[in-house]
Design a protein around this motif. Structure first.
Motif, mmCIF file in Angstrom:
data_model
loop_
_atom_site.group_PDB
_atom_site.id
_atom_site.type_symbol
_atom_site.label_atom_id
_atom_site.label_comp_id
_atom_site.label_asym_id
_atom_site.label_seq_id
_atom_site.Cartn_x
_atom_site.Cartn_y
_atom_site.Cartn_z
ATOM 1 N N PHE A 9 44.377 51.537 51.374
ATOM 2 C CA PHE A 9 45.303 51.980 50.331
ATOM 3 C C PHE A 9 45.419 53.503 50.265
ATOM 4 N N ILE A 22 37.906 49.516 39.984
ATOM 5 C CA ILE A 22 37.681 48.261 39.265
ATOM 6 C C ILE A 22 36.309 48.294 38.597
ATOM 7 N N PRO A 23 36.249 48.832 37.381
ATOM 8 C CA PRO A 23 34.958 48.923 36.693
ATOM 9 C C PRO A 23 34.397 47.521 36.452
ATOM 10 N N GLY A 24 33.103 47.393 36.601
ATOM 11 C CA GLY A 24 32.458 46.110 36.290
ATOM 12 C C GLY A 24 32.338 45.178 37.481
ATOM 13 N N ALA A 61 34.646 41.339 34.903
ATOM 14 C CA ALA A 61 34.390 42.777 34.853
ATOM 15 C C ALA A 61 34.756 43.343 33.481
ATOM 16 N N ARG A 77 52.428 42.509 49.277
ATOM 17 C CA ARG A 77 52.667 42.910 47.890
ATOM 18 C C ARG A 77 53.923 42.216 47.372
ATOM 19 N N GLU A 100 47.814 44.233 37.508
ATOM 20 C CA GLU A 100 48.380 43.678 38.745
ATOM 21 C C GLU A 100 47.962 44.473 39.981
ATOM 22 N N ASN A 101 47.792 45.778 39.820
ATOM 23 C CA ASN A 101 47.368 46.590 40.966
ATOM 24 C C ASN A 101 45.969 46.207 41.425
ATOM 25 N N ALA A 102 45.092 45.990 40.429
ATOM 26 C CA ALA A 102 43.720 45.608 40.761
ATOM 27 C C ALA A 102 43.705 44.218 41.385
ATOM 28 N N TYR A 127 44.785 44.489 44.934
ATOM 29 C CA TYR A 127 43.723 45.132 45.721
ATOM 30 C C TYR A 127 42.678 44.100 46.150
ATOM 31 N N LEU A 128 42.252 43.284 45.203
ATOM 32 C CA LEU A 128 41.242 42.267 45.522
ATOM 33 C C LEU A 128 41.810 41.222 46.487
ATOM 34 N N LEU A 181 37.213 37.547 38.675
ATOM 35 C CA LEU A 181 36.407 38.773 38.840
ATOM 36 C C LEU A 181 36.834 39.868 37.864
ATOM 37 N N LEU A 182 38.143 39.996 37.686
ATOM 38 C CA LEU A 182 38.641 41.047 36.801
ATOM 39 C C LEU A 182 38.313 40.763 35.341
ATOM 40 N N ASN A 197 32.078 42.783 31.118
ATOM 41 C CA ASN A 197 30.817 43.435 31.480
ATOM 42 C C ASN A 197 30.489 44.659 30.627
ATOM 43 N N PHE A 222 31.853 42.354 45.450
ATOM 44 C CA PHE A 222 33.233 42.418 45.953
ATOM 45 C C PHE A 222 33.270 42.150 47.458
ATOM 46 N N ILE A 249 42.179 51.351 44.216
ATOM 47 C CA ILE A 249 42.119 51.030 42.789
ATOM 48 C C ILE A 249 40.664 51.028 42.303
ATOM 49 N N GLU A 276 40.098 33.596 42.142
ATOM 50 C CA GLU A 276 38.809 34.278 42.132
ATOM 51 C C GLU A 276 38.984 35.748 41.699
ATOM 52 N N GLU A 301 34.888 34.809 52.111
ATOM 53 C CA GLU A 301 36.189 34.132 52.066
ATOM 54 C C GLU A 301 36.810 34.122 53.461
ATOM 55 N N ILE A 358 40.371 37.883 48.853
ATOM 56 C CA ILE A 358 39.852 37.129 47.711
ATOM 57 C C ILE A 358 41.023 36.375 47.069
#
Lengths: 249, 455
Positions: free
Chosen positions: A84, A90-92, B414, A50, B391-393, B396-397, B410-411, B417, A98, A88, B406, A105, B402
């Motif tokens: 975590f 993540i809609p969509g 989304a 992070r 930034e949190n999302a 996470y990815l 993706l975000l 979408n 994912f 988090i 990428e 990867e 990822i």
């Protein structure tokens, strides 16, 4: 596998980690306990890469690699997994795309060809069965509208998919009822083998009834102040953290 | 040679163009269309081209777009396009014969009106005015709110051709109809298509309009579409805007909803230098539903401006507006949405949301909700956000291996979408998903099979 040497880290000029030393070998389960604000989650986040935390001193060596020089995605591909505390939403972004992106990867990093769609779906079905999550969850967007327990189970599912060498589970037990706790710990236990290691970060001893650690460390005020076998967890449960604080003084 | 618009004082240029060509335009046209021309040009002269002084056009530079030497095609015959060679659209199952507009003129010179599924009629506006004068007169230029836009008056003054679409009562069209709106010319060109759609009682139809530019010249298009929805009708309209960045367009759409009618409008703007969408919805019957969606992805110097005006005149109706945008580079966007609820429109539910992601410090979005409510028993809400990628999302990815690039993609994908999923025509949804994917990756967004590079 993992060696942390004199690790210092700060956020917004405030020093949180004040010289952590820790060594973890393959096949081991380490529990890191400690009162609120002691730096447990910061340690987990720094291990995962992070960027809001600024490492000011120290080293982290992971299987011979200098972890601090690697971006989070490379750490993940090299086998680090962070479960975590607050997954988090993540809609969509669908769980399938994912996980498929993530798994492929990691395979690319290891010079392996990507999974075909059918192989990938087969792998997913296996892991769904292994960690006993509801397969409906994987048809949805990442964590969107999941309950607290579903989110935590989903973390374990992702862990199962990615098969990390080192899993760091940050307060995975918080907010879980006893049934969910059992499912989560069963998942972790099933995924454990002689080649991987687990760091369990927790506030309470409860989780350690289900996942038995080889070592328990107490983090206090940015430092590991006590390390011992699993019996330390019982002592902490009984006496709380005050005796450690007092001992330090 | 086509007529040429001289570059001088902008207003006088367009007045001159009108005065010099009004006889020619009128002779070829229908008296029903002609009778509006003189008052329209006077109205345009009085109100002028909207400038930034106009509150509703505060963030849009139209002067530059109008201040250019353009050709104007006053009849169809001068346009030589071999459509088989230049344009083939193969969205599967879009099985209607493609309806094509070229520089504002109906493309098919032989079959000027055609039957759809044996029941509905689609074709040239001009031809419809001649063949169905009674029906045409009942609706043409009868929309509410036309007077609010000076550029609609400009269109009315010059109106020559466009698409006419008529679905009689009690007809449900199974398949969507695609209209391909092309701009093609070796010279800079100004086009003003005029379209009129009527969806009869208990009838249902879906229309897809794809706007493309097929040559690199500058284009200015000032289109007007009037849609009349009779009782209990259901109408879905999708507009994919994919013109090149040297094109400017003002597209004004007027929906007129009668009792129990349902409307869905979704405008997706991928490319286009200056894009202004005016969407007026006039709800004149009880128990209507209006859903307006919009998605704009802009970069470079694009200027994309969406204006909506929903007028609730009758009780027990619902309207939803949901517009989202991603702005990159130095692009500027605006969303200006007005909800008007009249004193009689009790039990109105009106919702509005506009969410934006700004990818650079230079990109700008101006989001302005306006509520004007005179009834006391209504539910209305509005909300606007603009921000960066979460930034949190992102972390996470990335923590799952990822790459940052990428993960950002993706975000963003989304984010879009939520609008794309509202497209009810599956093949179109897939195609737009694909185009948005390419757009976000910075690739050209021409359709796969199209042999022309539209942008």
């Amino acid at each position: 596998m993992l060696k942390i040497i004199d690790l210092h880290a700060k956020i917004n000029e405030k020093e949180i980690l004040k010289g952590i030393n820790l060594e973890i070998k393959a096949g081991e389960v380490h529990a890191i306990m400690g009162p609120n604000g002691s730096g447990k989650s910061t340690l987990a986040a720094v291990l995962a890469g992070r960027e809001i935390f600024n490492v000011t001193k120290g080293e982290i060596i992971f299987n011979g690699k200098n972890l601090l020089e690697m971006p989070p995605e490379d750490r993940a591909r090299a086998g680090i997994f962070l479960g975590f505390q607050y997954p988090i939403e993540i809609p969509g972004v669908s769980m399938v795309s994912f996980m498929k992106t993530a798994v492929n990867e990691a395979r690319k990093y290891k010079n392996l060809p990507p999974y075909s769609s059918s192989d990938f779906l087969k792998l997913m079905r296996e892991k769904i069965a292994l960690v006993e999550i509801d397969s409906k969850l994987t048809n949805r967007s990442v964590n969107e509208g999941f309950s607290g327990g579903e989110k935590k189970k989903n973390e374990i599912f992702q862990m199962a998919m990615l098969e990390p060498t080192l899993a760091i589970l940050d307060e995975t037990d918080s907010g879980l009822d006893i049934d969910a706790l059992k499912i989560v710990s069963n998942g972790v236990n099933k995924l454990k083998n002689k080649d991987n290691a687990t760091i369990i970060i927790t506030h309470y001893q409860r989780l350690l009834d289900y996942i038995v650690p080889d070592f328990v460390h107490v983090l206090y005020n940015g430092k590991i102040v006590k390390s011992s076998g699993k019996e330390l967890a019982f002592e902490l449960e009984e006496k709380g953290y005050d005796w450690i604080k007092n001992e330090k003084l | 040679m086509p007529e040429v618009v001289e570059k001088k004082d902008i207003m006088s240029t367009y007045l001159k163009l009108f005065n010099e060509n009004i006889d020619k335009i009128s002779v070829a046209s229908s008296p029903i269309i002609n009778k509006f021309r003189n008052s329209a040009i006077q109205d345009f002269e009085k109100k002028d081209i909207p400038s930034k002084k106009n509150e509703n056009y505060k963030y849009l530079d139209l002067k530059t777009a109008f201040d250019n030497k353009y050709n104007y095609y006053f009849n169809q015959s001068r346009i030589q396009v071999n459509l088989d060679e230049v344009f083939r659209c193969d969205v599967p199952e879009m099985d209607t014969e493609s309806i094509i507009l070229i520089n504002g003129w109906y493309g098919d010179k032989i079959n000027k009106l055609q039957k759809i599924e044996g029941k509905a009629i689609i074709g040239s506006l001009l031809e419809a005015a001649k063949q169905y004068p009674d029906l045409f007169e009942k609706y043409y230029s009868k929309s509410k709110n036309l007077e609010k836009e000076s550029l609609v008056s400009l269109n009315t003054a010059f109106a020559a051709d466009g698409i006419f679409f008529y679905v009689p009562d009690n007809v449900v069209l199974e398949k969507p109809i695609q209209i391909i709106n092309l701009l093609i010319s070796e010279e800079d060109t100004f086009a003003q298509p005029r379209n009129l759609f009527v969806i009869g009682k208990n009838s249902q139809a879906k229309i897809i309009i794809c706007d493309h530019t097929l040559s690199a010249s500058k284009f200015l298009s000032n289109s007007v579409l009037e849609v009349f929805q009779e009782e209990n009708s259901v109408f879905d309209i999708y507009n994919l805007q994919n013109e090149h960045n040297g094109a400017s367009k003002v597209a004004s759409v007027f929906f007129n909803q009668n009792t129990k009618s349902k409307l869905l409008s979704n405008i997706i703007t991928l490319h286009g230098g200056v894009v202004r969408n005016n969407v007026y919805v006039n709800i004149d019957g009880e128990h209507c539903e209006s859903n307006l969606y919009g998605l704009y992805l802009s970069d470079k110097w694009q200027n994309v401006d969406n204006y909506t005006y929903i007028s609730h005149n009758k009780p027990n109706c619902t309207s939803n507006q949901f517009y989202k945008g991603i702005l990159d580079d130095a692009s500027i966007g605006a969303f200006n949405g007005k909800i008007y609820v009249s004193r009689d429109a009790q039990k109105t539910s009106a919702y509005q949301a506009n969410n934006n992601i700004l990818l650079t410090n230079d990109a700008k979005i101006n989001s302005k909700p306006q509520l004007e409510i005179y009834a006391d028993d209504v539910k209305c809400s509005h909300g606007a956000t603009s921000g960066q990628i979460d930034e949190n999302a992102l972390f996470y990815l990335r923590s799952r291996g990822i790459s940052e690039k990428e993960a950002r993609f993706l975000l963003l994908y989304a984010f879009t979408n939520e609008i794309i999923k509202e497209i009810k025509v599956e093949v179109l949804r897939d195609r737009i998903n694909n185009l948005v994917d390419k757009r976000l990756r910075g690739e050209l967004t021409r359709c796969n099979s199209c042999v022309i590079n539209c942008c």
